[in-house]
Design a protein around this motif. Structure first.
Motif, PDB file in Angstrom:
ATOM      1  N   MET A 351       0.864  -1.169   0.000  1.00 48.90           N
ATOM      2  CA  MET A 351       0.000   0.000   0.000  1.00 48.90           C
ATOM      3  C   MET A 351       0.904   1.224   0.000  1.00 48.90           C
ATOM      4  O   MET A 351       1.901   1.270   0.713  1.00 48.90           O
ATOM      5  CB  MET A 351      -0.880  -0.003   1.243  1.00 48.90           C
ATOM      6  N   VAL A 352       0.543   2.175  -0.802  1.00 48.87           N
ATOM      7  CA  VAL A 352       1.318   3.410  -0.847  1.00 48.87           C
ATOM      8  C   VAL A 352       0.425   4.533  -0.344  1.00 48.87           C
ATOM      9  O   VAL A 352      -0.730   4.647  -0.765  1.00 48.87           O
ATOM     10  CB  VAL A 352       1.777   3.703  -2.289  1.00 48.87           C
ATOM     11  N   THR A 353       0.938   5.325   0.572  1.00 50.97           N
ATOM     12  CA  THR A 353       0.134   6.428   1.100  1.00 50.97           C
ATOM     13  C   THR A 353       0.915   7.722   1.010  1.00 50.97           C
ATOM     14  O   THR A 353       2.144   7.726   1.026  1.00 50.97           O
ATOM     15  CB  THR A 353      -0.231   6.195   2.579  1.00 50.97           C
ATOM     16  N   SER A 354       0.185   8.772   0.911  1.00 55.59           N
ATOM     17  CA  SER A 354       0.832  10.070   1.014  1.00 55.59           C
ATOM     18  C   SER A 354      -0.003  10.927   1.949  1.00 55.59           C
ATOM     19  O   SER A 354      -1.228  10.791   2.000  1.00 55.59           O
ATOM     20  CB  SER A 354       0.943  10.728  -0.352  1.00 55.59           C
ATOM     21  N   GLY A 355       0.672  11.788   2.681  1.00 60.74           N
ATOM     22  CA  GLY A 355      -0.041  12.560   3.674  1.00 60.74           C
ATOM     23  C   GLY A 355       0.291  14.033   3.619  1.00 60.74           C
ATOM     24  O   GLY A 355       1.125  14.471   2.822  1.00 60.74           O
ATOM     25  N   LEU A 356      -0.359  14.743   4.487  1.00 61.93           N
ATOM     26  CA  LEU A 356      -0.095  16.179   4.561  1.00 61.93           C
ATOM     27  C   LEU A 356       1.298  16.466   5.096  1.00 61.93           C
ATOM     28  O   LEU A 356       1.797  17.576   4.978  1.00 61.93           O
ATOM     29  CB  LEU A 356      -1.136  16.838   5.469  1.00 61.93           C
ATOM     30  N   ASP A 357       1.888  15.489   5.735  1.00 59.22           N
ATOM     31  CA  ASP A 357       3.265  15.691   6.197  1.00 59.22           C
ATOM     32  C   ASP A 357       4.268  15.533   5.050  1.00 59.22           C
ATOM     33  O   ASP A 357       5.462  15.402   5.280  1.00 59.22           O
ATOM     34  CB  ASP A 357       3.597  14.760   7.359  1.00 59.22           C
ATOM     35  N   ARG A 358       3.751  15.492   3.848  1.00 58.83           N
ATOM     36  CA  ARG A 358       4.530  15.506   2.613  1.00 58.83           C
ATOM     37  C   ARG A 358       5.424  14.271   2.482  1.00 58.83           C
ATOM     38  O   ARG A 358       6.507  14.318   1.940  1.00 58.83           O
ATOM     39  CB  ARG A 358       5.362  16.787   2.518  1.00 58.83           C
ATOM     40  N   LYS A 359       4.930  13.211   3.025  1.00 56.17           N
ATOM     41  CA  LYS A 359       5.696  11.963   2.918  1.00 56.17           C
ATOM     42  C   LYS A 359       4.956  10.992   2.040  1.00 56.17           C
ATOM     43  O   LYS A 359       3.732  11.017   1.936  1.00 56.17           O
ATOM     44  CB  LYS A 359       5.854  11.358   4.307  1.00 56.17           C
ATOM     45  N   LEU A 360       5.756  10.147   1.448  1.00 58.72           N
ATOM     46  CA  LEU A 360       5.208   9.058   0.664  1.00 58.72           C
ATOM     47  C   LEU A 360       5.690   7.779   1.324  1.00 58.72           C
ATOM     48  O   LEU A 360       6.887   7.603   1.527  1.00 58.72           O
ATOM     49  CB  LEU A 360       5.716   9.154  -0.766  1.00 58.72           C
ATOM     50  N   LYS A 361       4.761   6.926   1.704  1.00 54.63           N
ATOM     51  CA  LYS A 361       5.179   5.724   2.426  1.00 54.63           C
ATOM     52  C   LYS A 361       4.688   4.493   1.719  1.00 54.63           C
ATOM     53  O   LYS A 361       3.576   4.473   1.170  1.00 54.63           O
ATOM     54  CB  LYS A 361       4.601   5.733   3.832  1.00 54.63           C
ATOM     55  N   VAL A 362       5.523   3.477   1.780  1.00 51.98           N
ATOM     56  CA  VAL A 362       5.145   2.190   1.208  1.00 51.98           C
ATOM     57  C   VAL A 362       4.996   1.200   2.349  1.00 51.98           C
ATOM     58  O   VAL A 362       5.898   1.061   3.181  1.00 51.98           O
ATOM     59  CB  VAL A 362       6.193   1.694   0.196  1.00 51.98           C
ATOM     60  N   TYR A 363       3.850   0.547   2.410  1.00 56.62           N
ATOM     61  CA  TYR A 363       3.574  -0.407   3.483  1.00 56.62           C
ATOM     62  C   TYR A 363       3.424  -1.806   2.919  1.00 56.62           C
ATOM     63  O   TYR A 363       2.940  -1.983   1.802  1.00 56.62           O
ATOM     64  CB  TYR A 363       2.268  -0.050   4.201  1.00 56.62           C
ATOM     65  N   ASP A 364       3.840  -2.734   3.715  1.00 54.46           N
ATOM     66  CA  ASP A 364       3.499  -4.120   3.411  1.00 54.46           C
ATOM     67  C   ASP A 364       2.210  -4.394   4.173  1.00 54.46           C
ATOM     68  O   ASP A 364       2.219  -4.501   5.396  1.00 54.46           O
ATOM     69  CB  ASP A 364       4.620  -5.043   3.880  1.00 54.46           C
TER      70      ASP A 364
END
Lengths: 589, 727
Positions: A351-364
């Motif tokens: 899962m890939v998420t992006s947030g208001l904290d300007r980060k892009l994260k990849v989750y398993d």
């Protein structure tokens, strides 16, 4: 006598072969391996005859070379299947027959194993029928691929592919949301200010176009390209491909985002009021309405692997939902600020998420663990994952495409980038095409992203070239194979597992589901007797005779529940009295 | 053995003869007289005839008189000459001698009922046994096609087709008349002579099979008869005792071996033992409660042996009811269960965890020594290009400059400082979080909430200040971009300090607490953009800021989440059951608390539930609720041949749908168990159906039978005549 002479002959023959050095054939390698494979079997079976047999074989071979009297199969036996392909179709682990197992068990296991193996082999063999490969973009030396402009790509590729890069200038009706149909043939765009159009984007054939005269929050194709849903200002509307309004679903109000689960025929909607609702489009019924209590739901994605809906929330959490549970299956804290966008890959692993904290994260999301995160200075407002795992992120007015994001290697530089005018509102990859559709403030842009789409399609499932008739047939079959919404859960393989809950637990669930206890004993009802013996007093007397039994049951139940709390099985060991109570309890059950 | 047979018949005929002689002596006398009278009439005296003339029909064989009438015929009388003849082998001589010396008479045959019983048993066994294989085979068969022996659908021979054909039309009749007139064969015979012969041979084979069966039955019957008789005869208790003891010993030996070689079998045996133990416990046997025991009990006072016998009985009871210590499977099972409960993510790649993230990570020591920071930086930068290093150096200079400039300005707008602030905040939060975690078990959450609130406020401040970055120009933006990098580089130093603190903490705290920063976040890596973000309009920026403000308004994300999680955990924990009744055993009333002993005794703490799935994931809440909706479609009981769920699950792991399989495989997997031909009559199976195909097998059986008969002969040695057919 006969055995001796050929041996001599063969030895000479072999020498000759060496001297001549025949041209190497492409099958020689395989033949050798075949022989080497068969050797041990022979040795096992007939140790004594081995020599004799091999000489006979060589003799026949020789004859073939010399005179070609008998035709011999150069590839004897079944064609070998590469291990890699076999592994691709491996399902679960093999079960070993336990030592000392019963005959029936042995047989059952043997049969099922044989069947599995056969299925696996056949599937691996048929893998041959998927010949297409994905494309890719390669820059010159010292040239980043992300500096190559779309116009250059469109010029370089063939005309058909080049025509896939196009812009629709629709500056009037505000930022656009978009959706491709499952076959990738049709495109649905919906402008914020009410403009809805569906287009066969390859032929640029406009199917319908209208203005709904309301705010459009989201648009989504339903199971076929004949119907689509539009989330308008207040209610959810369903139109057909000609733009005729079919339904106005007033139960679904203030919908912000929609997802369609194709195998369940469910349209999942997330509303501004915090409701997640499921509409079964095959029967037109609301399957579930869940109050998430998480505020406005404007970030939504589906996990194509298990049909679980992912919702992003302003408090930085991502929650996972199924229509069967009123509470979220999983809630994970992903971002410090609000979640802006999320996407789940096709296999349901990442899962890939992006947030208001300007980060892009990849989750398993099998383990619910973060794999890596990166900092995008502009933050990503929209995310989309392609069938082949390319990630596109809309950062401001720029769309960036990343390669190899899924997995353990961290994000480096983008694979491609494209600048647009106007804010990006929707991003979607076209299935089975190397195309990324971008809905933005100035209209719609179709961008070529080599290697994005799955090159091989399942013609029985999603056939981009299907005819009208084929579509009809597919629809019937798909309806027959519809997966019931009860089966949605984190583990899609749950159904193939044995339910290990205890009888008590199942009974409790049954009571919950039915609203009454199906095993409950009827209340004592005295028979009506004649000759004045059914007077109120007599009935009361008779009732009192058995009243203590009910009381006992009640008492034992309360005690039992207590015992059950104390320990699950301790009441077996108690004294006689408790035993009796247990018995009563069982009877009452 | 033939000699023996002869003896037997002779003895038998002898008796018969005597009997008849006695009966018929009257007639004979008359006859003699008559003969004499006739003789005297003729004048010339006839010579008395003592010899039998073979030609006469009337002459009775009973006229034959042996020398010593009334004596028994001995074997030696008949076979005396064998001793003298040189042709006979020594072996037979010896056997004959032995036979003579043995005085045994033949045993009586079993009575009628018993013979019938034995023979019935065997006939049934034989009858059933021949069906057993075919039944098993059919049960196992994946698919049965009825009717069983259908004609093959392939092309037939012309003769077969013609055989059932009749002349019907007049034209045909005329043709056939012509053909018959010329005596031509109308059609080839269906079977060639050779084939017919072979068919006959088959029937012979069947006869042989039948004979073999009969022989086997007879042999087995005799064997069983003999065995039954032998065992019936033995009366000795001691013998049985010894026998039993020997058996037991043997069994123990076998069992010991079995434990090593075949543990499953041993377990079965153990189960049997357990069963016998149960039986023993249920029965009154060996409990000295019977008639015999009672009588012995009376005697016991005076008689030593009686006492002993009683004690023996009791001992036996004790032995039999002693519980066996079964090596339990518990360990194994528990391991398996553990394996099952371990969630999938154990296998997943989690190698690259670099658990640092500025906002979640606790910088546990507030001020890091500058030197360590620099070294970390150096290590990192050494790997990177020189260019970057230069940039970083430049940036460092810039930052220092700015710091100097802004020292007199109170406003905190610098990115770097803000960062530090943030880190401090987080560290504070982390320490608070730990405190909360450790104290929560002891006391309520009042205090912690307060603590969290403060932490939240501070946190919020940090975030808000982050939102207030002013970007003045492109250059500034560039600088900001680069700011990210060194920060990211600095971060890896955090875990070390964290570890240092972890060691300083008392160990009991450590076990419950999960270090957030280890699991929760990863290091953020800045990404260089191909295009720099365009300069944002002042208006839009304001809008963005307002959005951020709105998003963060009054909430501390982390503490909220932790609270939520702890709430869920608490809900899952079972409550303590309080069964204390005030006033029982002491004074009760308002303000009086039940005493400690009572609380200790009547407050029941229940066993904790299995660990939560999200136990090791601090940033995840996984619902522990069971989904009943799927359960109604699941298999709830293990189907028959399977012993555990893993076996069953693996047997259904391959999907059978056409979505996942090729067409042939789907057809193969879903083929029906029974196929019937429409309109065909399904006859019950006949023996011939399957015997024909298995002649070879039966031939083998015959051979086996012969061997068996010989072995029986070896044991019994007497029933030769019953096996004469076989020989």
């Amino acid at each position: 006598m006969a055995a001796v002479t050929p041996e001599v002959l063969t030895s000479t023959h072999v020498e000759k072969m060496k001297k001549k050095k025949l041209p190497k054939r492409y099958w020689e390698e395989t033949e050798k391996t075949d022989q080497s494979q068969r050797r041990p079997e022979e040795e096992q079976g007939k140790a004594g005859q081995n020599q004799n047999k091999s000489t006979v074989k060589e003799k026949s071979l020789k004859r073939k070379n010399g005179e070609s009297l008998e035709k011999k199969d150069p590839f004897p036996g079944e064609a070998p299947i590469p291990q890699k392909q076999l592994q691709k179709f491996q399902r679960g682990k093999k079960c070993k027959v336990p030592a000392g197992a019963r005959e029936r068990l042995k047989e059952a296991i043997a049969i099922s194993e044989a069947m599995s193996e056969h299925a696996q082999k056949q599937a691996a063999r048929y893998d041959l029928l998927l010949p297409e490969d994905a494309g890719f973009l390669e820059g010159d030396e010292d040239e980043d691929t992300n500096t190559i402009s779309q116009a250059d790509i469109a010029d370089a590729v063939d005309i058909t592919s080049g025509s896939k890069y196009f812009n629709l200038h629709l500056s009037q009706f505000g930022p656009y949301r978009l959706d491709y149909s499952r076959t990738g043939r049709n495109l649905l765009v919906g402008g914020k200010k009410g403009h809805v159009a569906c287009i066969d984007w390859q032929t640029k054939d406009l199917k319908c176009e209208m203005n709904v005269m309301e705010t459009v929050n989201d648009v989504k194709w339903l199971h076929t390209e004949a119907m689509f849903a539009v989330a308008q200002k207040r209610w959810l509307y369903i139109y057909d491909s000609k733009g005729v309004e079919l339904h106005c679903v007033k139960k679904f109000n203030d919908v912000l985002r929609m997802q369609f689960l194709p195998y369940h025929f469910l349209l999942a909607t997330a509303s501004a009021t915090g409701f997640l609702q499921y509409l079964d489009v095959s029967i037109g019924k609301e399957v579930a309405a869940i109050c998430t209590k998480m505020g406005r739901l404007d970030v939504m994605a589906q996990n194509p692997h298990n049909a679980v809906i992912h919702l992003g929330h302003p408090n930085g959490t991502v929650s996972l939902w199924s229509p069967n549970q009123k509470e979220s299956l999983v809630k994970m804290l992903c971002h410090r600020g609000a979640v802006r966008s999320l996407a789940v890959d096709k296999t349901g692993t990442y899962m890939v998420t992006s947030g208001l904290d300007r980060k892009l994260k990849v989750y398993d999301i099998r383990a619910f663990k973060p794999l890596h995160s990166c900092f995008l200075p502009a933050g990503a407002s929209c995310l989309s994952l392609s069938q082949r795992g390319l990630l596109s992120a809309a950062t401001g007015e720029i769309v960036q495409v990343y390669q190899n994001v899924l997995g353990s290697n961290p994000v480096s530089k983008p694979y491609m980038a494209h600048r647009l005018r106007g804010q990006i509102w929707g991003l979607a990859y076209c299935p089975f095409e190397d195309v990324l559709g971008i809905g933005h403030g100035e209209g719609f842009t179709s961008m070529i992203v080599p290697g994005a789409g799955e090159p091989n399609f399942d013609a029985l499932d999603t056939n981009p070239y299907r005819s009208h008739k084929q579509r009809q047939e597919w629809e019937v079959k798909a309806l027959l194979e519809k997966v019931q919404p009860e089966l949605i859960g984190l583990d899609p393989g749950q159904l193939s597992k044995v339910d290990q809950a205890s009888f008590e637990q199942r009974h409790k669930e049954q009571i919950e589901a039915l609203g009454f206890d199906p095993l409950a004993k009827d209340k004592f009802k005295p028979r009506t007797k004649k000759k004045g013996r059914s007077s109120a007093g007599a009935i009361e007397k008779r009732k009192r005779k058995v009243a203590h039994e009910d009381q006992r049951v009640f008492l034992s139940l309360s005690l039992l529940s207590l015992f059950a709390i104390i320990s699950h099985c301790s009441y077996y060991r108690h004294d006689d009295a408790s035993h009796r109570r247990c018995n009563i309890f069982k009877q009452s059950d | 053995t033939t000699a023996d047979f002869a003896v037997k018949t002779h003895i038998w005929t002898d008796d018969w003869q005597v009997h008849h002689l006695i009966e018929g002596s009257d007639d004979e006398r008359k006859h003699k007289k008559l003969l004499e009278a006739i003789g005297s009439m003729g004048g010339r005296k006839r010579k008395k005839q003592n010899e039998r003339s073979e030609a006469s029909v009337q002459v009775s064989e009973y006229f034959v008189n042996a020398e010593g009438t009334g004596d028994k015929v001995n074997l030696s009388d008949l076979l005396g000459t064998v001793e003298k003849t040189s042709g006979a082998s020594n072996k037979t001589k010896k056997q004959l001698r032995n036979l003579q010396s043995s005085k045994e008479t033949l045993e009586l045959p079993l009575n009628k009922q018993q013979t019938e019983k034995v023979s019935a048993e065997f006939s049934v066994q034989l009858l059933v046994s021949c069906w057993k294989n075919i039944i098993l085979q059919n049960q196992k068969a994946e698919q049965m096609v009825f009717p069983l022996n259908q004609e093959s659908s392939g092309p037939k021979r012309v003769e077969q087709v013609v055989a059932g054909w009749k002349v019907q039309t007049p034209l045909e009749q005329e043709i056939f008349r012509l053909l018959h007139g010329s005596r031509q064969p109308v059609n080839d015979p269906v079977l060639t002579p050779v084939e017919e012969q072979s068919l006959k041979a088959m029937s012979l084979e069947e006869a042989k099979i039948r004979r073999a069966e009969l022989q086997k039955a007879r042999a087995l019957q005799s064997y069983y008869e003999a065995k039954a008789k032998r065992e019936k005869k033995i009366k000795s208790k001691k013998y049985h005792k010894v026998q039993n003891k020997a058996k037991r010993k043997d069994f123990l030996k076998q069992f010991d071996e079995m434990v090593k070689t075949n543990p499953e079998g041993a377990l079965e045996e153990l189960k049997k033992m357990e069963l016998s133990r149960m039986e023993e416990r249920m029965s009154l046997k060996h409990q000295n409660s019977g008639k015999w025991a009672k009588s012995k009990a009376i005697m016991a006072k005076y008689d030593d042996s009686a006492r002993k016998a009683m004690q023996e009985q009791l001992q036996m009871n004790k032995d039999l009811t002693q519980k066996m210590v079964v090596p339990s499977d518990d360990e194994h099972e528990s391991i398996e269960e553990g394996l099952e409960t371990v969630p999938d993510f154990v296998n997943d790649p989690e190698t690259v965890i670099d658990p640092v993230n500025p906002w979640m990570r606790g910088q546990l020591t507030h001020e890091e020594p500058e030197v360590s920071c620099v070294t970390a930086e150096e290590v990192q930068t050494a790997e990177e290009e020189n260019e970057e290093e230069e940039i970083i150096g430049e940036f460092e200079r810039k930052r220092k400059l700015r710091q100097v400039v802004e020292e007199d300005v109170v406003e905190v707008s610098d990115k770097e400082e803000e960062d530090e602030d943030e880190e401090e905040d987080v560290s504070e939060f982390n320490t608070l979080f730990r405190l909360m975690r450790s104290e929560k078990t002891r006391e309520g959450s009042n205090q912690t909430r307060g603590g969290l609130n403060t932490a939240g406020e501070e946190d919020e401040e940090g975030l808000l200040s982050e939102g207030q970055i002013r970007v003045r120009s492109i250059e500034d933006l560039e600088v900001l971009d680069e700011v990210v990098e060194p920060r990211a580089i600095e971060e890896p130093s955090a875990p070390q300090t964290a570890a240092a603190e972890a060691t300083s903490e008392p160990p009991h705290k450590k076990k419950r607490e999960i270090n957030l920063k280890e699991v929760l976040t990863k290091e953020a890596k800045a990404v260089r953009l191909p295009f720099l973000p365009t300069v944002v309009d002042e208006e839009e920026r304001d809008e963005q800021i307002s959005i951020i403000k709105e998003a963060f308004a009054g909430d501390d994300v982390i503490s909220d989440f932790i609270k939520d999680k702890s709430r869920q955990e608490a809900a899952g924990r079972p409550a303590v059951v309080d069964l204390t009744l005030p006033g029982w055993g002491e004074w009760g009333g308002v303000g009086l608390k039940p005493p400690r002993w009572k609380r200790k005794r009547f407050r029941i703490k229940t066993a904790p539930p299995p660990p939560r799935q999200d136990q090791k994931l601090p940033d995840v809440i996984i619902s522990e609720k069971r989904t009943a909706s799927v359960a109604s479609h699941q298999v709830s009981q293990l189907p028959f041949p399977f012993q555990n769920t893993a076996q069953f699950e693996s047997s259904i792991r391959t999907p059978i749908g056409s979505t996942w399989n090729t067409q042939t495989v789907v057809k193969n997997m879903t083929k029906p168990k029974v196929v019937t031909k429409l309109g065909a009559i399904i006859e019950p199976m006949v023996k011939e159906d399957f015997i024909k195909s298995k002649t070879t097998a039966l031939w083998l059986l015959e051979i086996g039978h012969k061997k068996f008969v010989f072995s029986v002969l070896g044991i019994v040695g007497l029933h030769v005549n019953s096996c004469a057919f076989c020989l």
